[in-house]
Design a protein around this motif. Sequence first.
Motif, PDB file in Angstrom:
ATOM      1  N   THR A 321       0.828  -1.197   0.000  1.00  9.54           N
ATOM      2  CA  THR A 321       0.000   0.000   0.000  1.00  9.54           C
ATOM      3  C   THR A 321       0.867   1.253   0.000  1.00  9.54           C
ATOM      4  O   THR A 321       2.055   1.225   0.314  1.00  9.54           O
ATOM      5  CB  THR A 321      -0.921   0.055   1.231  1.00  9.54           C
ATOM      6  OG1 THR A 321      -0.132   0.259   2.400  1.00  9.54           O
ATOM      7  CG2 THR A 321      -1.732  -1.222   1.378  1.00  9.54           C
ATOM      8  N   ALA A 341      -4.138   2.631   0.389  1.00  8.26           N
ATOM      9  CA  ALA A 341      -4.648   2.026   1.623  1.00  8.26           C
ATOM     10  C   ALA A 341      -6.125   2.376   1.780  1.00  8.26           C
ATOM     11  O   ALA A 341      -6.968   1.506   1.987  1.00  8.26           O
ATOM     12  CB  ALA A 341      -3.836   2.505   2.819  1.00  8.26           C
ATOM     13  N   LEU A 347      -9.525  -0.699  -0.283  1.00 13.49           N
ATOM     14  CA  LEU A 347      -8.309  -1.511  -0.241  1.00 13.49           C
ATOM     15  C   LEU A 347      -8.570  -2.896  -0.801  1.00 13.49           C
ATOM     16  O   LEU A 347      -7.779  -3.417  -1.594  1.00 13.49           O
ATOM     17  CB  LEU A 347      -7.796  -1.601   1.191  1.00 13.49           C
ATOM     18  CG  LEU A 347      -6.589  -2.524   1.426  1.00 13.49           C
ATOM     19  CD1 LEU A 347      -5.415  -2.142   0.536  1.00 13.49           C
ATOM     20  CD2 LEU A 347      -6.174  -2.499   2.894  1.00 13.49           C
TER      21      LEU A 347
END
Length: 403
Positions: A321, A341, A347
């Motif tokens: 991320t 993220a 995500l």
Amino acid sequence: MNTVLVHGAPAGPGGLGAQVRSAAAGLAALGPVVALGPGRAGNGTADAADDALSAVEWLREPGLRPRGTAAALGRRLCPGRVQAIGDARLGRWAAGELDRLRPDRVYAFTQVALESLRWAAAAGSPSCLDNPNGHLRGFAEAYEGEARRLTGRRYRGHPSPAAVRRVEEEYALADRIRVSSDWAKRSMTDRGVDGDKIVVVPQPLDLARFAPAEKRPEPTGPLNVAFVGTLDLRKGFVPLLRTVRRLGPDRVRLRIVGATGDRTCRRLFEREAAGLPVEAAPGDPRPVLQRSELLVLPSLEDGFGFVVAEAMACGLPVVVTDACGAAALVTPGETGWVVPAGDPATLSDALADALREALAVRDRLPAMGRRARADLTAALARPGVNDLSACFPTAPAPAGGER
């Protein structure tokens, strides 16, 4: 000049242990070092830092952590508070040792540093605070948000509100703050820490220990994906497991190297992994990395992420991320994928897209892994890696050679 290193985790394998180990090696290159804390893990890890670590004098804390039934109950019901109490206890012991040793400078890790930084300020010794993550308030927010979302309960683990206040005082007291990535520095400055006192010093890695397998298994069946790290709320393991379920067991096989953390995370893991082809066990990540095709580290907050570098060194492309410092090592589309993220649903969608793309270019993954190792090797060859000389302000020698 002699330095005292104050640390709260054993030097050895694992993210924080590896950072303690690299700090000890970097400080040893500058002069004599005495380390105050839990010492080295086992007999130490056979890697390039071991020669440097053998030159360090390791003084172990004398059994300061609370034990017994009451302590075990406290760790289960309110682990964050127990952690904060233990950190302060170690800090007080270390400050007492500093008063005895009278070092020229102090290098201390967050959480256990406060009393040592107070001592350094009073004694006029230059000090550096090692901050392995981003700002601890952001660290706490990641845990608190996931606890509410996944359990509907208040987060009681580390860091507690008292721990956040303690570490913020450490930020204010330290002459310098060492972080391992530009992302970690931004996390600090965005929350008001003076950027002029923050020093970005890249982490080293033993490329001989973390290396590609001589012969990697042929890619047949589901895509072999690795996750390395403690299964805690900040590491994004729940979105990852849900992504694996979305894609299906015929497309992705997940191997996890890491402990399942606290009771809440163990229950979450059992629930989310039920019926999935997932292997999970603590241990040395290297064998799993050497037989995998891809590493995924969906951290919600991570100051560096040693495992990203370890995987790249083993010849794997990675999915990471943008809330992880090691994302800076990745060239998107060439050595892996960097996903936002964001919120958990975003995500999971981003992870699914990255894994679908990896499946679509599966025949290219070995070449991407070779490029990843080459890029990492070049990054580690640049000046400044683990050079801690910039972590201390220049200070005049005490009058008469005494404090």
